[in-house]
Design a protein around this motif. Structure first.
Motif, PDB file in Angstrom:
ATOM      1  N   HIS A 112      -2.089  -5.893   5.491  1.00 15.33           N
ATOM      2  CA  HIS A 112      -1.899  -4.554   4.905  1.00 15.33           C
ATOM      3  C   HIS A 112      -0.441  -4.132   5.049  1.00 15.33           C
ATOM      4  CE1 HIS A 112      -2.242  -0.092   4.784  1.00 15.33           C
ATOM      5  NE2 HIS A 112      -3.242  -0.321   3.961  1.00 15.33           N
ATOM      6  N   TRP A 131     -12.375   3.746   9.810  1.00 15.55           N
ATOM      7  CA  TRP A 131     -11.959   2.357   9.952  1.00 15.55           C
ATOM      8  C   TRP A 131     -12.656   1.717  11.155  1.00 15.55           C
ATOM      9  CZ3 TRP A 131      -8.977  -0.677   6.897  1.00 15.55           C
ATOM     10  CH2 TRP A 131      -8.170  -0.054   5.927  1.00 15.55           C
ATOM     11  N   ASP A 139      -1.127   5.585   2.996  1.00 16.04           N
ATOM     12  CA  ASP A 139      -2.192   4.711   3.497  1.00 16.04           C
ATOM     13  C   ASP A 139      -1.761   4.008   4.786  1.00 16.04           C
ATOM     14  OD1 ASP A 139      -3.613   5.484   1.306  1.00 16.04           O
ATOM     15  OD2 ASP A 139      -3.582   3.546   0.297  1.00 16.04           O
ATOM     16  N   PRO A 182       0.837  -1.193   0.000  1.00 16.65           N
ATOM     17  CA  PRO A 182       0.000   0.000   0.000  1.00 16.65           C
ATOM     18  C   PRO A 182       0.874   1.245   0.000  1.00 16.65           C
ATOM     19  CG  PRO A 182       0.075  -0.953   2.191  1.00 16.65           C
ATOM     20  CD  PRO A 182       0.766  -1.930   1.272  1.00 16.65           C
ATOM     21  N   ASP A 209     -11.187   8.018   7.440  1.00 13.11           N
ATOM     22  CA  ASP A 209     -11.712   6.960   6.575  1.00 13.11           C
ATOM     23  C   ASP A 209     -12.669   6.024   7.305  1.00 13.11           C
ATOM     24  OD1 ASP A 209     -10.224   7.889   4.380  1.00 13.11           O
ATOM     25  OD2 ASP A 209      -8.449   6.793   5.055  1.00 13.11           O
ATOM     26  N   LEU A 216      -3.663   4.547   8.376  1.00 11.73           N
ATOM     27  CA  LEU A 216      -4.209   3.428   9.152  1.00 11.73           C
ATOM     28  C   LEU A 216      -3.570   3.373  10.536  1.00 11.73           C
ATOM     29  CD1 LEU A 216      -5.938   1.004   9.589  1.00 11.73           C
ATOM     30  CD2 LEU A 216      -4.407  -0.350   8.143  1.00 11.73           C
TER      31      LEU A 216
END
Length: 320
Positions: free
Chosen positions: A310, A250, A73, A69, A248, A77
Motif C-alpha cells: 500500500h 482494518w 488513505d 493510494p 474503516d 491506515l
C-alpha cells in the motif's frame, strides 16, 4: 543528479556495470529513492533494495510516480495501525503523534510524521528530539512515503540515519479466505482473548524480553485475538495476533511466527486464514501488516496470499 529532496520519490538511475571494448556498459534501475548519502544511494525496487555507489551513477532523475493510494488513505491506515499497536505514552505535536513504550519496538517508540506538526519542520524535529531526550530515549521518527519526503530531506540534512525500509501491505479479507491450504491435516488454529504464557514466550524468542509495556501494547486493543496452533502433544507450533481498529475497521496482523521445526508446512497461511475468518465476524473488510522489505521469505508468502504494498515507511534515527 538527485538531491535530498528526491528521497521518497520514484526515480530512475542509469549506472555503469562494466566495460566492453573500452566503452562503459549501462543498466537502468527504477524504484523509490529511500536513502541518499555522500557516497551512495539506495533504491527500493520491485526486486528488493538496491544500493548504488555514486561513482557508478551515470545519470539519475525523478520520474512520475506509480499509481499510489490517496494521501488521505495513507494517513487513515497509519492512524489505524497506531491504534492497533498502542504505545502507553502518547502526545501530540500538531498532527504528529509522539509515542513511547520503554524502547520496545520502533513502532511504539517513534514519532509518526503524518499531517502538519503546527510549526516548521526544523522546529518540529527539535521538539521531537527534546521529547525523547526527556524520557532518556533516542529520538525516532516514522516517515510514511512519499508523504513525508520533505521530512526525510530535512532529517538527511541533520544527519539522521534510517533503519531498513518497511512495507505496509494490504489485502482483502475475502482474498485471504480464497487461498486453499497447502496441505491437508493441519492442526486446528485456536483463537483466544488473551495470550498464554508460551504464546508470549514464542514472541519473546523473536522480539526479545517482553517488558510490562509490551504486554500492555499487545493486549491494549479492545477488538483483538491471539491465534495459536499446537501439535498433538500440546507443543506450540505457530502464533499470531489480530486487531481490528479505525473507522474503516482494518484487521491488523502482527507477530506471525512459526516454531523453527514446524516451518515450511503451510502453518503461516493456515493462521492467516483463521484470522481472516475471525475478521469476517468482526465486519472487517481489509487486512494490513508491516514487514521489512529485506525479509524476502515473508514478503513472498504474503504476496502469494494476496497482499500487496500500500505504501512504505522509514524509521529514522537521530544521531547519537
Amino acid at each position: 543528479m538527485l538531491r535530498r529532496q528526491d528521497v521518497g520519490h520514484r526515480v530512475v538511475v542509469r549506472r555503469i556495470v562494466g566495460v566492453s571494448r573500452d566503452r562503459p556498459l549501462f543498466t537502468d534501475a527504477l524504484g523509490e529513492l529511500v536513502a541518499l548519502t555522500e557516497t551512495d544511494l539506495t533504491l527500493a525496487t520491485a526486486k528488493g533494495p538496491l544500493r548504488v555507489p555514486l561513482k557508478d551513477v551515470h545519470r539519475a532523475k525523478r520520474v512520475p510516480p506509480a499509481r499510489r493510494p490517496p494521501a488521505a488513505d495513507v494517513v487513515a491506515l497509519e492512524l489505524a495501525a497506531n491504534d492497533g499497536w498502542p504505545a502507553p505514552v502518547q502526545a501530540r505535536l500538531g498532527a504528529w503523534i509522539l509515542r513511547a513504550a520503554g524502547n520496545w519496538t520502533g513502532r511504539a517508540n517513534s514519532a509518526l510524521a503524518v499531517g502538519d506538526p503546527d510549526r516548521t519542520l526544523e522546529a518540529a524535529i527539535d521538539a521531537v528530539e527534546q521529547w525523547y531526550a526527556d524520557r532518556g530515549q533516542q529520538a525516532l521518527i516514522n516517515t510514511p512515503m512519499p508523504l513525508a519526503a520533505p521530512v526525510n530531506a530535512t532529517l538527511d540534512e541533520r544527519g539522521w540515519t534510517a533503519r531498513p525500509l518497511t512495507l505496509v501491505q494490504t489485502a482483502r479479507v475475502a482474498a485471504l479466505l480464497e487461498s486453499p491450504p497447502s496441505r491437508a491435516g493441519l492442526p486446528t488454529v485456536e483463537l483466544a482473548d488473551s495470550p498464554a504464557d508460551d504464546w508470549y514466550a514464542m514472541v519473546a524468542d523473536h522480539k526479545g524480553t517482553l517488558p510490562a509495556t509490551a504486554r500492555r501494547i499487545l493486549t491494549g486493543v479492545p477488538e483483538s485475538v491471539f491465534a495459536h496452533v499446537r501439535d498433538a502433544q500440546g507443543e506450540l507450533l505457530a502464533v499470531a495476533r489480530g486487531a481490528v481498529t479505525g473507522p474503516d475497521r482494518w484487521l491488523g496482523v502482527s507477530l506471525l511466527q512459526t516454531a523453527p521445526a514446524a516451518r515450511r508446512q503451510g502453518l503461516g497461511a493456515h493462521v492467516l486464514r483463521a484470522l481472516a475468518q475471525w475478521a469476517v465476524q468482526q465486519r472487517s473488510p481489509r487486512a494490513y501488516l508491516q514487514v521489512e522489505e529485506r525479509n524476502t521469505a515473508a514478503v513472498a508468502l504474503y504476496r502469494k496470499l494476496g497482499f500487496s504494498t500500500h505504501h512504505t515507511y522509514l524509521t529514522r534515527e537521530a544521531p547519537h
